[in-house]
Design a protein around this motif. Structure first.
Motif, PDB file in Angstrom:
ATOM      1  N   GLY A 239       0.808  -1.204   0.000  1.00 19.39           N
ATOM      2  CA  GLY A 239       0.000   0.000   0.000  1.00 19.39           C
ATOM      3  C   GLY A 239       0.844   1.259   0.000  1.00 19.39           C
ATOM      4  O   GLY A 239       1.818   1.380  -0.747  1.00 19.39           O
ATOM      5  N   LEU A 240       0.481   2.195   0.864  1.00 24.03           N
ATOM      6  CA  LEU A 240       1.211   3.458   0.989  1.00 24.03           C
ATOM      7  C   LEU A 240       1.951   3.550   2.322  1.00 24.03           C
ATOM      8  O   LEU A 240       2.189   4.644   2.833  1.00 24.03           O
ATOM      9  CB  LEU A 240       0.238   4.634   0.854  1.00 24.03           C
ATOM     10  N   SER A 241       2.316   2.402   2.872  1.00 22.45           N
ATOM     11  CA  SER A 241       2.990   2.401   4.175  1.00 22.45           C
ATOM     12  C   SER A 241       4.354   3.087   4.135  1.00 22.45           C
ATOM     13  O   SER A 241       4.872   3.498   5.183  1.00 22.45           O
ATOM     14  CB  SER A 241       3.150   0.963   4.687  1.00 22.45           C
ATOM     15  N   PHE A 242       4.920   3.222   2.933  1.00 25.04           N
ATOM     16  CA  PHE A 242       6.218   3.897   2.827  1.00 25.04           C
ATOM     17  C   PHE A 242       6.104   5.386   3.170  1.00 25.04           C
ATOM     18  O   PHE A 242       7.094   6.021   3.550  1.00 25.04           O
ATOM     19  CB  PHE A 242       6.775   3.754   1.407  1.00 25.04           C
ATOM     20  N   LEU A 243       4.885   5.945   3.043  1.00 24.98           N
ATOM     21  CA  LEU A 243       4.713   7.392   3.238  1.00 24.98           C
ATOM     22  C   LEU A 243       4.951   7.814   4.687  1.00 24.98           C
ATOM     23  O   LEU A 243       5.808   8.684   4.948  1.00 24.98           O
ATOM     24  CB  LEU A 243       3.329   7.803   2.750  1.00 24.98           C
ATOM     25  N   PRO A 244       4.237   7.252   5.679  1.00 22.70           N
ATOM     26  CA  PRO A 244       4.553   7.636   7.068  1.00 22.70           C
ATOM     27  C   PRO A 244       5.957   7.212   7.481  1.00 22.70           C
ATOM     28  O   PRO A 244       6.595   7.892   8.301  1.00 22.70           O
ATOM     29  CB  PRO A 244       3.474   6.921   7.888  1.00 22.70           C
ATOM     30  N   MET A 245       6.437   6.090   6.922  1.00 22.03           N
ATOM     31  CA  MET A 245       7.792   5.657   7.248  1.00 22.03           C
ATOM     32  C   MET A 245       8.819   6.670   6.752  1.00 22.03           C
ATOM     33  O   MET A 245       9.770   7.015   7.457  1.00 22.03           O
ATOM     34  CB  MET A 245       8.051   4.280   6.612  1.00 22.03           C
ATOM     35  N   ALA A 246       8.620   7.158   5.527  1.00 19.37           N
ATOM     36  CA  ALA A 246       9.526   8.168   4.975  1.00 19.37           C
ATOM     37  C   ALA A 246       9.471   9.448   5.796  1.00 19.37           C
ATOM     38  O   ALA A 246      10.503  10.087   6.049  1.00 19.37           O
ATOM     39  CB  ALA A 246       9.156   8.455   3.519  1.00 19.37           C
ATOM     40  N   LEU A 247       8.275   9.835   6.237  1.00 17.47           N
ATOM     41  CA  LEU A 247       8.124  11.028   7.064  1.00 17.47           C
ATOM     42  C   LEU A 247       8.911  10.899   8.359  1.00 17.47           C
ATOM     43  O   LEU A 247       9.646  11.819   8.749  1.00 17.47           O
ATOM     44  CB  LEU A 247       6.638  11.263   7.363  1.00 17.47           C
ATOM     45  N   VAL A 248       8.787   9.770   9.029  1.00 19.64           N
ATOM     46  CA  VAL A 248       9.458   9.566  10.314  1.00 19.64           C
ATOM     47  C   VAL A 248      10.977   9.520  10.139  1.00 19.64           C
ATOM     48  O   VAL A 248      11.727  10.201  10.855  1.00 19.64           O
ATOM     49  CB  VAL A 248       8.947   8.277  10.980  1.00 19.64           C
ATOM     50  N   VAL A 249      11.444   8.721   9.181  1.00 20.62           N
ATOM     51  CA  VAL A 249      12.889   8.562   8.973  1.00 20.62           C
ATOM     52  C   VAL A 249      13.526   9.875   8.542  1.00 20.62           C
ATOM     53  O   VAL A 249      14.577  10.280   9.055  1.00 20.62           O
ATOM     54  CB  VAL A 249      13.163   7.457   7.945  1.00 20.62           C
ATOM     55  N   TRP A 250      12.891  10.567   7.596  1.00 21.16           N
ATOM     56  CA  TRP A 250      13.459  11.818   7.091  1.00 21.16           C
ATOM     57  C   TRP A 250      13.486  12.892   8.173  1.00 21.16           C
ATOM     58  O   TRP A 250      14.473  13.621   8.311  1.00 21.16           O
ATOM     59  CB  TRP A 250      12.662  12.291   5.883  1.00 21.16           C
ATOM     60  N   SER A 251      12.403  13.009   8.944  1.00 25.99           N
ATOM     61  CA  SER A 251      12.347  14.028   9.996  1.00 25.99           C
ATOM     62  C   SER A 251      13.377  13.754  11.085  1.00 25.99           C
ATOM     63  O   SER A 251      14.067  14.674  11.558  1.00 25.99           O
ATOM     64  CB  SER A 251      10.942  14.082  10.605  1.00 25.99           C
TER      65      SER A 251
ATOM     66  N   LEU B 294       4.232   6.732  13.216  1.00 21.94           N
ATOM     67  CA  LEU B 294       4.568   5.315  13.044  1.00 21.94           C
ATOM     68  C   LEU B 294       3.324   4.433  13.153  1.00 21.94           C
ATOM     69  O   LEU B 294       3.264   3.372  12.535  1.00 21.94           O
ATOM     70  CB  LEU B 294       5.605   4.883  14.080  1.00 21.94           C
ATOM     71  N   THR B 295       2.335   4.877  13.909  1.00 18.41           N
ATOM     72  CA  THR B 295       1.111   4.080  14.061  1.00 18.41           C
ATOM     73  C   THR B 295       0.280   4.066  12.791  1.00 18.41           C
ATOM     74  O   THR B 295      -0.673   3.286  12.687  1.00 18.41           O
ATOM     75  CB  THR B 295       0.249   4.614  15.228  1.00 18.41           C
ATOM     76  N   TYR B 296       0.614   4.923  11.815  1.00 22.48           N
ATOM     77  CA  TYR B 296      -0.115   4.948  10.549  1.00 22.48           C
ATOM     78  C   TYR B 296       0.344   3.846   9.596  1.00 22.48           C
ATOM     79  O   TYR B 296      -0.353   3.552   8.621  1.00 22.48           O
ATOM     80  CB  TYR B 296       0.082   6.290   9.848  1.00 22.48           C
ATOM     81  N   ILE B 297       1.504   3.275   9.849  1.00 25.54           N
ATOM     82  CA  ILE B 297       2.092   2.351   8.881  1.00 25.54           C
ATOM     83  C   ILE B 297       1.173   1.168   8.600  1.00 25.54           C
ATOM     84  O   ILE B 297       0.912   0.816   7.444  1.00 25.54           O
ATOM     85  CB  ILE B 297       3.472   1.863   9.383  1.00 25.54           C
ATOM     86  N   ARG B 298       0.653   0.573   9.650  1.00 28.62           N
ATOM     87  CA  ARG B 298      -0.204  -0.596   9.468  1.00 28.62           C
ATOM     88  C   ARG B 298      -1.489  -0.231   8.724  1.00 28.62           C
ATOM     89  O   ARG B 298      -1.953  -0.985   7.870  1.00 28.62           O
ATOM     90  CB  ARG B 298      -0.532  -1.202  10.833  1.00 28.62           C
ATOM     91  N   ASP B 299      -2.062   0.929   9.048  1.00 28.05           N
ATOM     92  CA  ASP B 299      -3.273   1.373   8.352  1.00 28.05           C
ATOM     93  C   ASP B 299      -3.010   1.651   6.878  1.00 28.05           C
ATOM     94  O   ASP B 299      -3.838   1.353   6.015  1.00 28.05           O
ATOM     95  CB  ASP B 299      -3.839   2.629   9.014  1.00 28.05           C
ATOM     96  N   PHE B 300      -1.851   2.230   6.592  1.00 26.52           N
ATOM     97  CA  PHE B 300      -1.538   2.614   5.222  1.00 26.52           C
ATOM     98  C   PHE B 300      -1.204   1.415   4.339  1.00 26.52           C
ATOM     99  O   PHE B 300      -1.146   1.548   3.114  1.00 26.52           O
ATOM    100  CB  PHE B 300      -0.383   3.614   5.203  1.00 26.52           C
ATOM    101  N   GLN B 301      -0.962   0.266   4.944  1.00 20.97           N
ATOM    102  CA  GLN B 301      -0.747  -0.939   4.141  1.00 20.97           C
ATOM    103  C   GLN B 301      -2.021  -1.375   3.428  1.00 20.97           C
ATOM    104  O   GLN B 301      -1.985  -2.152   2.484  1.00 20.97           O
ATOM    105  CB  GLN B 301      -0.241  -2.087   5.019  1.00 20.97           C
ATOM    106  N   LYS B 302      -3.159  -0.848   3.881  1.00 20.75           N
ATOM    107  CA  LYS B 302      -4.458  -1.249   3.337  1.00 20.75           C
ATOM    108  C   LYS B 302      -5.030  -0.235   2.349  1.00 20.75           C
ATOM    109  O   LYS B 302      -6.202  -0.295   2.010  1.00 20.75           O
ATOM    110  CB  LYS B 302      -5.471  -1.418   4.487  1.00 20.75           C
ATOM    111  N   ILE B 303      -4.223   0.708   1.895  1.00 18.93           N
ATOM    112  CA  ILE B 303      -4.741   1.744   1.003  1.00 18.93           C
ATOM    113  C   ILE B 303      -3.751   2.036  -0.118  1.00 18.93           C
ATOM    114  O   ILE B 303      -2.539   1.921   0.063  1.00 18.93           O
ATOM    115  CB  ILE B 303      -5.042   3.039   1.787  1.00 18.93           C
ATOM    116  N   SER B 304      -4.299   2.381  -1.286  1.00 22.60           N
ATOM    117  CA  SER B 304      -3.483   2.823  -2.409  1.00 22.60           C
ATOM    118  C   SER B 304      -4.262   3.888  -3.169  1.00 22.60           C
ATOM    119  O   SER B 304      -5.493   3.906  -3.153  1.00 22.60           O
ATOM    120  CB  SER B 304      -3.123   1.657  -3.339  1.00 22.60           C
ATOM    121  N   LEU B 305      -3.540   4.783  -3.814  1.00 20.28           N
ATOM    122  CA  LEU B 305      -4.160   5.849  -4.589  1.00 20.28           C
ATOM    123  C   LEU B 305      -3.766   5.703  -6.048  1.00 20.28           C
ATOM    124  O   LEU B 305      -2.632   5.333  -6.371  1.00 20.28           O
ATOM    125  CB  LEU B 305      -3.714   7.224  -4.074  1.00 20.28           C
TER     126      LEU B 305
END
Length: 266
Positions: free
Chosen positions: A7-19, A224-235
């Protein structure tokens, strides 16, 4: 498939790692160049003096963009899961507005340094952390309203715990900063980048800086808690052509062209 490819789990992960990297890299640079003290300086102090100021600004601007993207996807996900629940939809819109305001505040922090334009920098901090904390609270309430039908109770309790961590850091930072800048320990402390442990006000300074770092990482932990939720969505982006050319055509040609497009799609 790796977990961050779902899904889009890379998005919150990228936000956390980059910040986190933006904080750590500017801190390391400031320490190496002896611009700040090694023991828990203010995050903003590590982005005050060139060259770390340039690194700090660029990386935080990218973090703000990643934050906006993450919050928008979260908004679309909650909206899609609760199309008929007006209370949740209303809170969801409020959450998106608060989140975008928080990201705008992060841009202000990145581009207006504490030692140059202090009050504008403080305004950015209030938007980022103050409004951002309310955003976290709204998302926690949404998690409560959506459990257990849409996700487990564990996510709600985790987000509630992180939100309490965030708010306790805000209170601690606010109280210690009021004491520090009350005038009891001298003036012009805003420009002060080096502290002696024997100085008056050093304890309040350390409590304030530790609280700020704690506050920042509570935000990262929440995303980080968004990662699991974002695995279930794609745009997906849908492309719609209104013609076969990019020229400005007379209305008669446009009508004929649209007719050809419709005929070709039947």
């Amino acid at each position: 498939m790796w977990w961050f490819q779902q899904g889009l789990s890379f998005l919150p992960m990228a936000l956390v790692v980059w910040s986190a990297a933006s904080f750590v890299f500017s801190y390391i640079t400031a320490i190496i160049l002896h611009h700040v003290d090694p023991l828990v300086p203010y995050i903003s102090d590590t982005g005050t003096t060139p060259p770390e100021r340039c690194l700090f600004g660029i990386m935080l601007n990218i973090s703000a963009f990643l934050g906006m993207a993450t919050m928008y996807v979260r908004y679309k996900q909650v909206h899609a899961l609760n199309p008929e629940r007006s209370r949740i939809l209303r809170l969801n819109k409020i959450g998106l507005t608060l989140g975008l305001m928080s990201c705008f505040g992060l841009c202000i922090i990145a581009n207006f340094q504490k030692c140059v334009l202090y009050y504008i920098h403080v305004l950015g901090a209030c938007l980022t952390f103050g409004v951002g904390a309310i955003y976290m609270l709204v998302q926690t309430i949404l998690s409560y309203l959506m459990q257990p039908e849409l996700h487990s109770k564990d996510i709600f309790w985790i987000r509630l715990t992180v939100s309490l961590w965030c708010w306790s850091s805000i209170v601690s930072m606010f109280v210690s900063s009021v004491v520090l800048y009350s005038g009891l320990y001298g003036t012009n402390l805003v420009q002060k980048l080096h502290w002696d442990p024997q100085e008056k006000g050093y304890t309040a300074h350390i409590i304030s800086t530790v609280s700020e770092w704690s506050l920042a990482f509570s935000f990262l932990s929440f995303f980080l808690t968004y990662i699991r939720d974002f695995q279930k969505i794609s745009l997906h982006a849908a492309v719609s052509l209104h013609g076969q050319t990019l020229h400005n055509l007379p209305p008669s040609f446009v009508t004929e062209e649209q007719a050809l497009l419709v005929a070709g799609s039947i």
